[in-house]
Design an enzyme around this catalytic site. Structure first.
Site, PDB file in Angstrom:
ATOM      1  N   TYR A  45       0.896  -1.311   0.069  1.00 56.16           N
ATOM      2  CA  TYR A  45      -0.061  -0.074   0.080  1.00 56.16           C
ATOM      3  C   TYR A  45       0.858   1.170  -0.067  1.00 56.16           C
ATOM      4  O   TYR A  45       1.436   1.622   1.027  1.00 56.16           O
ATOM      5  CB  TYR A  45      -1.058   0.015   1.130  1.00 56.16           C
ATOM      6  CG  TYR A  45      -2.336  -1.013   0.924  1.00 56.16           C
ATOM      7  CD1 TYR A  45      -1.624  -2.098   0.545  1.00 56.16           C
ATOM      8  CD2 TYR A  45      -3.237  -0.597   0.497  1.00 56.16           C
ATOM      9  CE1 TYR A  45      -2.731  -3.298   0.362  1.00 56.16           C
ATOM     10  CE2 TYR A  45      -4.312  -1.372   0.090  1.00 56.16           C
ATOM     11  CZ  TYR A  45      -4.171  -2.764  -0.151  1.00 56.16           C
ATOM     12  OH  TYR A  45      -4.897  -3.575  -0.558  1.00 56.16           O
ATOM     13  N   LYS A  55       3.613 -15.457  -0.739  1.00 57.00           N
ATOM     14  CA  LYS A  55       3.896 -15.510  -2.352  1.00 57.00           C
ATOM     15  C   LYS A  55       5.626 -15.746  -2.122  1.00 57.00           C
ATOM     16  O   LYS A  55       6.190 -15.099  -2.846  1.00 57.00           O
ATOM     17  CB  LYS A  55       3.591 -14.429  -3.009  1.00 57.00           C
ATOM     18  CG  LYS A  55       3.759 -14.731  -4.602  1.00 57.00           C
ATOM     19  CD  LYS A  55       2.743 -15.594  -5.070  1.00 57.00           C
ATOM     20  CE  LYS A  55       3.255 -15.846  -6.695  1.00 57.00           C
ATOM     21  NZ  LYS A  55       2.564 -16.722  -7.336  1.00 57.00           N
ATOM     22  N   ASP A  88      -1.797 -17.822  -4.598  1.00 57.97           N
ATOM     23  CA  ASP A  88      -2.750 -18.029  -5.931  1.00 57.97           C
ATOM     24  C   ASP A  88      -3.386 -19.592  -5.527  1.00 57.97           C
ATOM     25  O   ASP A  88      -4.406 -19.902  -5.796  1.00 57.97           O
ATOM     26  CB  ASP A  88      -1.952 -18.016  -7.169  1.00 57.97           C
ATOM     27  CG  ASP A  88      -0.457 -18.658  -6.981  1.00 57.97           C
ATOM     28  OD1 ASP A  88      -0.045 -18.681  -5.780  1.00 57.97           O
ATOM     29  OD2 ASP A  88       0.281 -19.039  -7.912  1.00 57.97           O
ATOM     30  N   ASP A 108      -6.699  -8.567   1.539  1.00 60.66           N
ATOM     31  CA  ASP A 108      -7.873  -7.470   0.903  1.00 60.66           C
ATOM     32  C   ASP A 108      -8.418  -8.431  -0.093  1.00 60.66           C
ATOM     33  O   ASP A 108      -9.638  -8.435  -0.155  1.00 60.66           O
ATOM     34  CB  ASP A 108      -7.159  -6.310   0.341  1.00 60.66           C
ATOM     35  CG  ASP A 108      -8.228  -5.402  -0.034  1.00 60.66           C
ATOM     36  OD1 ASP A 108      -9.272  -5.442   0.689  1.00 60.66           O
ATOM     37  OD2 ASP A 108      -8.047  -4.340  -0.786  1.00 60.66           O
ATOM     38  N   ASP A 146     -12.401 -10.364   0.052  1.00 63.65           N
ATOM     39  CA  ASP A 146     -13.491 -10.167  -0.940  1.00 63.65           C
ATOM     40  C   ASP A 146     -14.025 -11.501  -1.414  1.00 63.65           C
ATOM     41  O   ASP A 146     -15.186 -11.786  -1.528  1.00 63.65           O
ATOM     42  CB  ASP A 146     -12.972  -9.319  -2.104  1.00 63.65           C
ATOM     43  CG  ASP A 146     -13.486  -7.747  -1.760  1.00 63.65           C
ATOM     44  OD1 ASP A 146     -13.489  -7.474  -0.724  1.00 63.65           O
ATOM     45  OD2 ASP A 146     -13.742  -7.151  -2.631  1.00 63.65           O
TER      46      ASP A 146
END
Ligand code: ATP
Length: 354
Positions: free
Chosen positions: A130, A183, A216, A240, A244
């Protein structure tokens, strides 16, 4: 408990009004002594004060026990020099609200494309990818030439440690399982550090089992078998995105509740945005913000040791669950009510409790 409530942009005023009605109902029922004060941020504040948020508002928020932030038109706020500050970032950073806790679960009576699950995404909130919060000065996104852009991702030991501790503490009171999402196959240094620190903190919680997944693959696992997960701990952007997904898997983004918690302050905030496409139509689902407010009451209960706030939070969640089953909710989750009527039905259900 003193709360500041900011209605927000888009669907914000509608879902905030419904949330206030529900809070007033638990206030009466559980004799909480809640005091709710309205303030403005976002477009309303930009118009009135020349900035989407002000230092004066921050000082007020620091004096109270909790903040409820309605959804903000974050995408509209591009130039901080013109007062267009992202209010969400502003409060998360200024109040050091490092843990974004986003629960998601399936409900009886609500169709989900996947098997039943009940999990929590614990997302680091103060650094990561961010750009607007990972630098002391300036911004973590740089336009090197008109055709070359660089975005910096910051990961620190301190932030990894505290988010990991939040996740393990939460897991202890649940199914005692933490999944680390990363990751590290590509971001070997930063996410390697994140994984190592999570495992180190995990040693303090020997009864909690740990596994880890690449982000992923995790997206696929969440669709295939979400019931396998309990507490998912991850860095800012992965959290984030995955939250969702988990919100939508639970039935609707309109159920996406969250609290942003730090050591001294907490902010309830729906996990979705301002949804301008459905604003002013009385169709937005207010449960996202109502359940976020319930999480704030729960946080305050732990912090203050006042159990009635925890009871109020549980009552909101329980009555909401029964209204989802009887379909006295908004259309996005199978009901027929408007935003206002959904808030009123929940408030009525709470006042009718024995
Ligand atoms: P923003 O730019 O503020 O993030 P957005 O519309 O791009 O807004 P979201 O607000 O997250 O992004 O919404 C995505 C979609 O999800 C919306 O178009 C809307 O249809 C749906 N949605 C979001 N929140 C709700 C809600 N509370 N109730 C019902 N549908 C919702």
């Amino acid at each position: 408990m003193k709360i500041i409530m900011i209605a927000g942009d888009g669907i914000g005023p509608e879902i905030s009004a419904a949330t206030k009605e529900v809070l007033q109902a638990v206030n009466t029922k559980f004799k909480l002594g809640l005091q709710i004060e309205d303030e403005i941020a976002g477009h309303a504040s930009l118009k009135m004060h020349g900035a989407t948020v002000t230092e004066a508002l921050l000082n007020k928020v620091k004096q109270v026990d909790g903040l409820i932030l309605g959804p903000m038109s974050t995408y509209d706020f591009k130039d901080e020099a013109k007062g267009e500050i992202n209010p969400s970032k502003f409060f998360r950073k200024s109040l050091d609200l490092y843990a974004n806790i986003r629960p998601a679960k399936t409900y009886q009576g609500l169709r989900s494309p996947v098997s039943d699950f009940d999990l929590i995404v614990v997302r680091e909130n103060t650094e990561g990818f961010y750009a607007d919060r990972n630098m002391e000065q300036g911004n973590g996104e740089i336009l090197v030439t008109p055709d070359v852009a660089i975005s910096l991702r910051r990961i620190t030991r301190q932030c990894c440690e505290r988010i990991a501790r939040t996740a393990f503490e939460l897991a202890q009171s649940r199914k005692k399982h933490v999944t680390i999402v990363h990751k590290a196959n590509v971001l070997k240094i930063a996410d390697g550090m994140f994984i190592d620190i999570c495992h180190q903190v995990g040693k303090e919680f020997p009864e909690v089992s740990i596994d880890d997944f690449i982000v992923d693959a995790m997206a696929a696992h969440l669709v295939r078998a979400p019931q396998k997960f309990d507490v998912i701990v991850t860095t800012n952007m992965f959290g984030d995105i995955l939250s969702d997904l988990t919100a939508e898997l639970s039935g609707s983004l309109g159920l996406a509740a969250s609290v942003n918690a730090g050591t001294h302050h907490a902010m309830a905030q729906a996990a979705h945005g301002s949804a301008p496409d459905i604003a002013n139509q009385n169709i937005a689902n207010p449960y996202s913000l109502i359940l976020s407010a319930a999480q704030l009451l729960e946080w305050y209960s732990h912090r203050s040791g006042k159990s009635e706030f925890g009871q109020a939070a549980k009552a909101i969640a329980d009555v909401a669950t029964s209204l989802i089953l009887s379909k006295e909710v908004t259309k996005d989750i199978g009901g027929h009510l408007g935003t206002k009527e959904t808030g009123a039905a929940l408030a009525k259900g709470l006042l009718a409790l024995d």
